[in-house]
Design a protein around this motif. Structure first.
Motif, PDB file in Angstrom:
ATOM      1  N   VAL A   6       0.844  -1.182   0.000  1.00  0.00           N
ATOM      2  CA  VAL A   6       0.000   0.000   0.000  1.00  0.00           C
ATOM      3  C   VAL A   6       0.891   1.248   0.000  1.00  0.00           C
ATOM      4  O   VAL A   6       1.999   1.220   0.544  1.00  0.00           O
ATOM      5  CB  VAL A   6      -0.980  -0.019   1.208  1.00  0.00           C
ATOM      6  N   VAL A   7       0.415   2.287  -0.665  1.00  0.00           N
ATOM      7  CA  VAL A   7       1.169   3.545  -0.672  1.00  0.00           C
ATOM      8  C   VAL A   7       0.433   4.547   0.207  1.00  0.00           C
ATOM      9  O   VAL A   7      -0.785   4.718   0.098  1.00  0.00           O
ATOM     10  CB  VAL A   7       1.320   4.098  -2.115  1.00  0.00           C
ATOM     11  N   VAL A   8       1.179   5.190   1.089  1.00  0.00           N
ATOM     12  CA  VAL A   8       0.572   6.150   2.012  1.00  0.00           C
ATOM     13  C   VAL A   8       0.283   7.447   1.260  1.00  0.00           C
ATOM     14  O   VAL A   8       1.180   8.012   0.624  1.00  0.00           O
ATOM     15  CB  VAL A   8       1.509   6.423   3.206  1.00  0.00           C
ATOM     16  N   THR A   9      -0.957   7.915   1.332  1.00  0.00           N
ATOM     17  CA  THR A   9      -1.297   9.142   0.612  1.00  0.00           C
ATOM     18  C   THR A   9      -1.625  10.281   1.576  1.00  0.00           C
ATOM     19  O   THR A   9      -1.687  11.441   1.180  1.00  0.00           O
ATOM     20  CB  THR A   9      -2.504   8.915  -0.325  1.00  0.00           C
ATOM     21  N   SER A  10      -1.813   9.946   2.814  1.00  0.00           N
ATOM     22  CA  SER A  10      -2.138  10.968   3.805  1.00  0.00           C
ATOM     23  C   SER A  10      -1.008  11.998   3.894  1.00  0.00           C
ATOM     24  O   SER A  10       0.165  11.642   4.021  1.00  0.00           O
ATOM     25  CB  SER A  10      -2.360  10.271   5.152  1.00  0.00           C
ATOM     26  N   ASP A  11      -1.354  13.276   3.788  1.00  0.00           N
ATOM     27  CA  ASP A  11      -0.346  14.343   3.706  1.00  0.00           C
ATOM     28  C   ASP A  11       0.634  14.353   4.871  1.00  0.00           C
ATOM     29  O   ASP A  11       1.828  14.556   4.707  1.00  0.00           O
ATOM     30  CB  ASP A  11      -1.034  15.720   3.652  1.00  0.00           C
ATOM     31  N   ARG A  17      -0.845   9.815  16.033  1.00  0.00           N
ATOM     32  CA  ARG A  17      -2.220   9.304  16.091  1.00  0.00           C
ATOM     33  C   ARG A  17      -2.495   8.187  15.066  1.00  0.00           C
ATOM     34  O   ARG A  17      -3.011   7.133  15.457  1.00  0.00           O
ATOM     35  CB  ARG A  17      -3.209  10.465  15.942  1.00  0.00           C
ATOM     36  N   PRO A  18      -2.120   8.384  13.806  1.00  0.00           N
ATOM     37  CA  PRO A  18      -2.303   7.266  12.871  1.00  0.00           C
ATOM     38  C   PRO A  18      -1.528   6.017  13.303  1.00  0.00           C
ATOM     39  O   PRO A  18      -2.013   4.900  13.128  1.00  0.00           O
ATOM     40  CB  PRO A  18      -1.758   7.807  11.551  1.00  0.00           C
ATOM     41  N   ALA A  19      -0.349   6.214  13.857  1.00  0.00           N
ATOM     42  CA  ALA A  19       0.452   5.067  14.309  1.00  0.00           C
ATOM     43  C   ALA A  19      -0.321   4.313  15.372  1.00  0.00           C
ATOM     44  O   ALA A  19      -0.383   3.078  15.376  1.00  0.00           O
ATOM     45  CB  ALA A  19       1.795   5.538  14.850  1.00  0.00           C
ATOM     46  N   GLY A  58       3.571   9.101   0.430  1.00  0.00           N
ATOM     47  CA  GLY A  58       4.305   8.546  -0.708  1.00  0.00           C
ATOM     48  C   GLY A  58       5.114   7.307  -0.361  1.00  0.00           C
ATOM     49  O   GLY A  58       5.590   6.609  -1.254  1.00  0.00           O
ATOM     50  N   SER A  59       5.265   7.028   0.942  1.00  0.00           N
ATOM     51  CA  SER A  59       6.004   5.828   1.341  1.00  0.00           C
ATOM     52  C   SER A  59       5.257   4.580   0.877  1.00  0.00           C
ATOM     53  O   SER A  59       4.041   4.501   0.972  1.00  0.00           O
ATOM     54  CB  SER A  59       6.139   5.755   2.865  1.00  0.00           C
ATOM     55  N   ARG A  60       6.019   3.632   0.386  1.00  0.00           N
ATOM     56  CA  ARG A  60       5.438   2.366  -0.059  1.00  0.00           C
ATOM     57  C   ARG A  60       5.624   1.353   1.073  1.00  0.00           C
ATOM     58  O   ARG A  60       6.744   1.140   1.537  1.00  0.00           O
ATOM     59  CB  ARG A  60       6.186   1.908  -1.304  1.00  0.00           C
ATOM     60  N   ASN A  83      -7.732   4.955   3.159  1.00  0.00           N
ATOM     61  CA  ASN A  83      -8.720   5.984   3.487  1.00  0.00           C
ATOM     62  C   ASN A  83      -8.117   7.145   4.287  1.00  0.00           C
ATOM     63  O   ASN A  83      -8.837   7.899   4.934  1.00  0.00           O
ATOM     64  CB  ASN A  83      -9.875   5.372   4.264  1.00  0.00           C
ATOM     65  N   ASN A  84      -6.804   7.221   4.277  1.00  0.00           N
ATOM     66  CA  ASN A  84      -6.100   8.301   4.991  1.00  0.00           C
ATOM     67  C   ASN A  84      -6.505   8.407   6.458  1.00  0.00           C
ATOM     68  O   ASN A  84      -6.546   9.500   7.028  1.00  0.00           O
ATOM     69  CB  ASN A  84      -6.345   9.652   4.311  1.00  0.00           C
TER      70      ASN A  84
END
Lengths: 95, 317
Positions: A6-11, A17-19, A58-60, A83-84
């Motif tokens: 998956v590629v991270v798209t969240s800015d 918090r996401p972690a 952008g990290s894969r 879903n960011n």
């Protein structure tokens, strides 16, 4: 073993918090869950480990699970990243 | 891996640990070149015309000999030598003893984008510092999930599943006056055939997650004496939840090891169950490891004494 990329798209990338959301999801399952970025493996059940990957937009990433519930956990973490983190953030707020 | 690329720039200008005392004098355009080989080359033979085995992709160290050789050449000869030398894709050149290369050398280097540095150090001292830094930079590395502490001067790496109590154990060790190095993300490097060096991720420095508390900064809470940046890995403590009926080591006669980057590190397996004081076991294991380093093996010594006295009793009886 189940594995998905998956590629991270969240800015903002994967900050605290996401972690925490990723770790919380992984903790629901008994299986081993790994998060892999450029050959570096992190334990998905450890917040420091996930933060330490320094995941930016952008990290894969590869999510790899092994054991009971492996498919479910990989699916739910992948969709969380795709879903960011929005859906779960809202539900986290409710809690 | 992109992040781990070692460029001429960051390696030779900011080494962090050792000051190489170098300055750039030419070839600035090549400063982004990647150092791919952790070896160095003295180009004396090459300059004299022997180009077999010319390791142009290594850092070229020009000592007093090389500088003197270039100096005694006539301009025509020198041009010929340098044309041939710079026809290879030379990585970079470093002149020791503060020897300045002449203008022709610098022009060739600028034209080909080969960075040229000058150091104040003498060749032997400089080479040994450089080799040390190159070894560190090119050392095989592994990132582990564990907790790393310095207990009585022994680098103790705690390994176990998440939730087994590694971080809590480290916290208690810090409270007892030992030092914290890294939690969860431990980066181990093999800097020598027998030496493993462990440290933390620079981003997570001194931070630790304790369930129920969240993320804490060990250095801020416990002070500078409670942390250190790196340490040799000398003992691995494997923590696992107590398994009923599993046979745990009761004597300590057998030495067990844990393989890390092809080095066998002494290890112990400690079963964890509620109410068991793990930090004191880790402390004692560290002290026992120091005894073993001095050649004192308690279990073996006791066993020998017992065997001796059994033999005596048999003889008397």
């Amino acid at each position: 073993m189940t594995e998905r990329e998956v590629v991270v798209t969240s800015d903002a990338g994967v900050h605290a918090r996401p972690a925490m959301m990723i770790v919380r999801e992984a903790m629901k399952y008994p299986c081993e869950v790994k998060l892999i970025k450029e050959d570096v493996e992190a334990d998905c059940k450890s917040i420091m480990s996930v933060l330490g990957l320094a995941i930016v937009s952008g990290s894969r990433l590869v999510i790899r699970a092994n054991g009971e519930g492996e498919e479910k956990v990989v699916d739910s973490i992948v969709s969380m990243i795709e879903n960011n983190f929005t859906i779960n953030e809202k539900s986290a707020e409710k809690n | 891996m992109n992040e781990n690329k070692i460029l001429v720039k960051n390696f030779l200008e900011d080494t962090g640990v050792i000051d190489l005392q170098i300055r750039l004098v030419a070839g600035e355009s090549g400063i982004e070149k990647e150092i791919r080989v952790g070896d160095i080359n003295r180009p004396g033979l090459t300059l004299a015309g022997f180009y077999d085995f010319f390791a142009y992709d290594r850092i070229q160290v020009f000592g007093l000999g090389e500088s003197a050789y270039l100096r005694q050449l006539s301009n025509g000869q020198k041009r010929h030598v340098l044309e041939k030398f710079f026809s290879y894709d030379v990585l970079c050149c470093i002149f020791t003893h503060n020897e300045e290369p002449d203008r022709m050398f610098l022009e060739f280097a600028d034209a080909k984008g080969v960075p040229v540095f000058i150091t104040r150090k003498d060749t032997t001292r400089f080479t040994s510092s450089l080799v040390y830094l190159l070894n560190e930079a090119f050392a095989p590395t592994v990132t582990l999930h564990g907790t790393f502490t310095d207990v009585y001067g022994i680098g103790v790496l705690l390994i176990g599943k998440s939730g087994v109590g590694k971080s809590e154990c480290a916290l208690e060790l810090v409270e007892r006056g030992h030092r914290f190095i890294a939690d969860d993300v431990v980066i181990v490097k093999r800097i020598d055939e027998s030496i493993l060096m462990g440290g933390g991720s620079p981003m997570l420095k001194y931070h630790m997650e304790i369930r129920g508390l969240g993320i804490i900064n060990v250095k801020d809470i416990f002070g500078i004496r409670s942390v250190r940046d790196r340490k040799r890995v000398e003992l691995v403590v494997l923590l696992e939840e107590w398994v009923q009926n599993k046979e745990y080591d009761r004597l300590g006669l057998e030495e067990t090891t844990y393989p890390l980057l092809d080095i066998q590190v002494p290890s112990i397996m400690v079963p964890v169950r509620p109410g068991r004081n793990i930090p004191i076991i880790v402390e004692t294991a560290a002290l026992n490891q120091r005894l073993k380093k001095l050649g004192i093996y308690t279990a073996r010594d006791l066993d020998r004494d017992i065997q001796d006295s059994l033999m005596k009793e048999k003889a008397n009886g």
